[in-house]
Design an enzyme around this catalytic site. Structure first.
Site, PDB file in Angstrom:
ATOM      1  N   HIS A 118       0.877  -1.172   0.000  1.00 55.82           N
ATOM      2  CA  HIS A 118       0.000   0.000   0.000  1.00 55.82           C
ATOM      3  C   HIS A 118       0.921   1.231   0.000  1.00 55.82           C
ATOM      4  O   HIS A 118       2.031   1.173   0.542  1.00 55.82           O
ATOM      5  CB  HIS A 118      -0.842  -0.044   1.281  1.00 55.82           C
ATOM      6  CG  HIS A 118      -1.914   0.994   1.380  1.00 55.82           C
ATOM      7  ND1 HIS A 118      -1.649   2.309   1.691  1.00 55.82           N
ATOM      8  CD2 HIS A 118      -3.252   0.906   1.221  1.00 55.82           C
ATOM      9  CE1 HIS A 118      -2.788   2.978   1.724  1.00 55.82           C
ATOM     10  NE2 HIS A 118      -3.781   2.159   1.434  1.00 55.82           N
ATOM     11  N   ASP A 195       3.298  -4.018   7.713  1.00 52.48           N
ATOM     12  CA  ASP A 195       1.997  -3.350   7.643  1.00 52.48           C
ATOM     13  C   ASP A 195       0.942  -4.423   7.898  1.00 52.48           C
ATOM     14  O   ASP A 195       0.676  -5.260   7.041  1.00 52.48           O
ATOM     15  CB  ASP A 195       1.838  -2.719   6.260  1.00 52.48           C
ATOM     16  CG  ASP A 195       0.452  -2.126   6.038  1.00 52.48           C
ATOM     17  OD1 ASP A 195      -0.405  -2.244   6.938  1.00 52.48           O
ATOM     18  OD2 ASP A 195       0.225  -1.552   4.963  1.00 52.48           O
ATOM     19  N   GLN A 198      -4.269  -5.057   7.033  1.00 50.84           N
ATOM     20  CA  GLN A 198      -5.238  -5.945   6.394  1.00 50.84           C
ATOM     21  C   GLN A 198      -5.266  -7.335   7.020  1.00 50.84           C
ATOM     22  O   GLN A 198      -6.006  -8.195   6.559  1.00 50.84           O
ATOM     23  CB  GLN A 198      -4.913  -6.077   4.897  1.00 50.84           C
ATOM     24  CG  GLN A 198      -5.061  -4.793   4.122  1.00 50.84           C
ATOM     25  CD  GLN A 198      -6.497  -4.309   4.060  1.00 50.84           C
ATOM     26  OE1 GLN A 198      -7.437  -5.082   4.245  1.00 50.84           O
ATOM     27  NE2 GLN A 198      -6.682  -3.027   3.805  1.00 50.84           N
ATOM     28  N   LYS A 221     -10.072  -0.964  10.560  1.00 50.04           N
ATOM     29  CA  LYS A 221     -10.167  -2.138   9.688  1.00 50.04           C
ATOM     30  C   LYS A 221     -10.421  -3.411  10.494  1.00 50.04           C
ATOM     31  O   LYS A 221     -10.445  -4.508   9.954  1.00 50.04           O
ATOM     32  CB  LYS A 221      -8.885  -2.287   8.856  1.00 50.04           C
ATOM     33  CG  LYS A 221      -8.719  -1.150   7.843  1.00 50.04           C
ATOM     34  CD  LYS A 221      -7.577  -1.414   6.910  1.00 50.04           C
ATOM     35  CE  LYS A 221      -7.118  -0.170   6.157  1.00 50.04           C
ATOM     36  NZ  LYS A 221      -8.055   0.293   5.144  1.00 50.04           N
ATOM     37  N   CYS A 359      -4.768   2.415  -3.654  1.00 48.17           N
ATOM     38  CA  CYS A 359      -3.520   2.949  -3.093  1.00 48.17           C
ATOM     39  C   CYS A 359      -2.370   1.960  -3.277  1.00 48.17           C
ATOM     40  O   CYS A 359      -1.477   1.862  -2.424  1.00 48.17           O
ATOM     41  CB  CYS A 359      -3.675   3.320  -1.617  1.00 48.17           C
ATOM     42  SG  CYS A 359      -4.808   4.683  -1.349  1.00 48.17           S
TER      43      CYS A 359
END
Lengths: 401, 153
Positions: A118, A195, A198, A221, A359
């Site tokens: 991302h 990251d 997700q 999220k 993104c």
């Protein structure tokens, strides 16, 4: 209480249809218990934290620090001092880039970033590399959307300071083998920045088992509020890192000329934090753990399998991202129709999907497309909603042919 | 069932766009990008003194962006620079603010109706912003990678 009825946002109709919300990788809807926790934070607990000696401040501090304990356990961190509250995963990664990065990355050093990141886990490293005169190195992906981890053999060297990689691709759904990447990176002395935005809602996270050095998540999220997230950092690294933002609550002693700083995590939490957000995040984690993270992942995996099967059966649909191990994200293109037009038509049928580059423009470049339609699932989605999405493709064809 | 923004005029221009493809030679050109979706539209113009004698477009975009660009190349033919810029302003205003314009034909009215679909307004204005940029003072050519066209939503 039945699952869907716990989510007020899911009770509405859009364009005359029941809402089928399939844009969960953008943000999830919030259960009532999270909304109630936020309301309580602004009613019976509304005070600043770490400051007042009065009852409300004590309640606020207790709730805020209680949320930190929940995040700590949820991520599998060893100590609560390894959890810093942030605005979200983006801010967490920027914190690492600007504090750890600026103090450890110099001229000629390497920062390895995967091609599937991302923009939030790419642009901060681009900025750092420009500022420090360091080299930004791409860890490539293959045609299925999996990382070519073997390429690290050549990409990693003794000048590599940072390897930045996502746990789960937001546009392809790929789940990456972070533990293996961490082993390889540590062998050359680099730190691994993950990251986790997700990943966190879909399967249990254990930062110690992954052996990563930093792990960033976003509350919104994972059924929590927007504007709050958390950054895990290995304690020894956090303790050696300079402050990022200066202000109240992060200092030990301030004289006019200079200051000394508190130990982590407070060193990295300047100013009044998003107290209600942190409390809401804590409530979201409690809700998710009560439901069962693995159980949620099982429901979502069945929805992903159904969506993949149904969409693959459509002759004019191409799925982008076919990794063996995927989170509940299915990205696709419909031949001859721009993803935005697909999105607008299915929206008119009550089905909410994301369309665009998500993104992740380098991913789009990799597959030589500008955009995809992306359906992403959460625990409250149903097989019927998947069928409505697939049926929507026929409506799209009717409009455009 | 409602077709949403996909009025007959939009679909007609999308299916059979006018003046699509590179205009060679051209006197001025500009490209606008939509950073939200990665779409881009390039407008190319041939000028005789101040009059637009030919217009072409290239696009990587959705049905609305392509229809808008196609309509544009038809509407600006034989317009003077100032007339073309004024028309672009009227169209952009109509899409963004929802203002109706008595001078609009069926094509431009269909475009103006995109106002009702907030997330798609930029698709309708992208080509017209490229036209404004192409005809802006000193703009001989402009790749449009940055600037005002990108900062709008």
């Amino acid at each position: 209480m039945r699952l869907r009825s716990q989510f007020p946002a899911l009770q509405q109709r859009v364009h005359g249809h029941p809402l089928a919300y399939l844009d969960n990788a953008s943000t999830t809807q919030k259960p009532r218990v999270v909304l109630d926790a936020i309301e309580r934070a602004y009613t019976s607990q509304c005070a600043n934290v770490h400051r007042g000696v009065h009852l409300l401040s004590e309640r606020a501090t207790e709730a805020y620090e209680g949320a930190r304990d929940r995040v700590c356990a949820f991520l599998g961190a060893a100590e609560r001092e390894e959890v810093v509250f942030t605005r979200g995963a983006t801010e967490g990664i920027n914190l690492v880039a600007q504090s750890y990065g600026r103090s450890h990355v110099g001229v000629g050093d390497r920062v390895v970033v995967s091609e599937m990141e991302h923009h939030a886990n790419l642009v901060p490293w681009q900025m750092l590399c420009v500022e420090r005169g360091a080299e930004l190195v791409k860890l490539p992906i293959d045609d299925t959307g999996e990382l070519i981890i073997d390429a690290l053999d050549e990409l990693l060297d003794e000048r590599t300071r940072v390897v930045a990689v996502t746990h789960v691709s937001n546009s392809l759904g790929t789940v990456n083998d972070v533990a293996r990447i961490a082993r390889l990176a540590h062998a050359v002395g680099a730190v691994v920045v993950v990251d986790g935005a997700q990943a966190a809602a879909h399967f249990p996270i254990d930062v110690q088992a992954l052996d990563c050095d930093f792990y960033a998540v976003s509350g919104h999220k994972m059924y929590g509020p927007t504007g709050i997230g958390a950054l895990y950092g290995r304690r020894a690294l956090f303790e050696a890192m300079p402050p990022w933002q200066g202000g109240g609550d992060m200092i030990e002693r301030v004289r006019f000329e200079s200051s000394s700083y508190r130990a982590p995590p407070y060193r990295f939490e300047a100013g009044t934090p998003h107290i209600a957000g942190a409390i809401g995040l804590g409530a979201a984690i409690a809700w998710l753990e009560d439901f069962g993270v693995a159980r949620a992942g099982g429901i979502e995996a069945r929805l992903l399998a159904l969506a993949t099967e149904r969409l693959s059966a459509e002759p004019d649909v191409t799925i982008v991202g076919t990794a063996a191990n995927k989170a509940p994200v299915v990205s696709f293109v419909l031949e001859g129709v721009h993803p935005h037009d697909v999105g607008t038509i299915v929206d008119s049928l009550g089905v909410a999907v994301r369309c665009g580059h998500h993104c992740t423009q380098p991913v789009m470049d990799r597959f030589d497309i500008t955009a995809t339609v992306r359906a992403s699932f959460a625990v409250y989605n149903t097989e019927q909603e998947v069928e409505r999405l697939v049926a929507g493709m026929q409506r799209v064809r009717e409009v455009f042919t | 069932m409602s077709t949403g923004p996909y009025r007959e005029r939009i679909l007609a221009h999308h299916k059979a766009p006018h003046n699509r493809g590179p205009l060679d030679p051209c006197d001025v050109e500009a490209t606008c990008h939509n950073p939200l979706c990665g779409d881009r539209v390039k407008i190319q113009l041939r000028l005789n003194e101040d009059e637009i004698t030919a217009a072409g477009f290239e696009a990587r975009g959705c049905a609305i962006a392509i229809a808008a660009a196609s309509m544009l190349t038809v509407k600006v033919h034989r317009l003077g620079r100032e007339q073309a810029v004024a028309l672009a302003e009227r169209v952009v205003t109509a899409v963004q603010a929802g203002a109706t314009d008595a001078g609009f034909d069926a094509d431009l009215l269909a475009l103006a109706e995109i106002h009702a679909h907030r997330s798609r307004r930029r698709c309708a204005t992208l080509a017209w912003e490229a036209l404004q940029r192409a005809l802006a003072p000193r703009a001989v050519s402009d790749t449009g990678d940055t600037g005002v066209g990108e900062s709008r939503h």
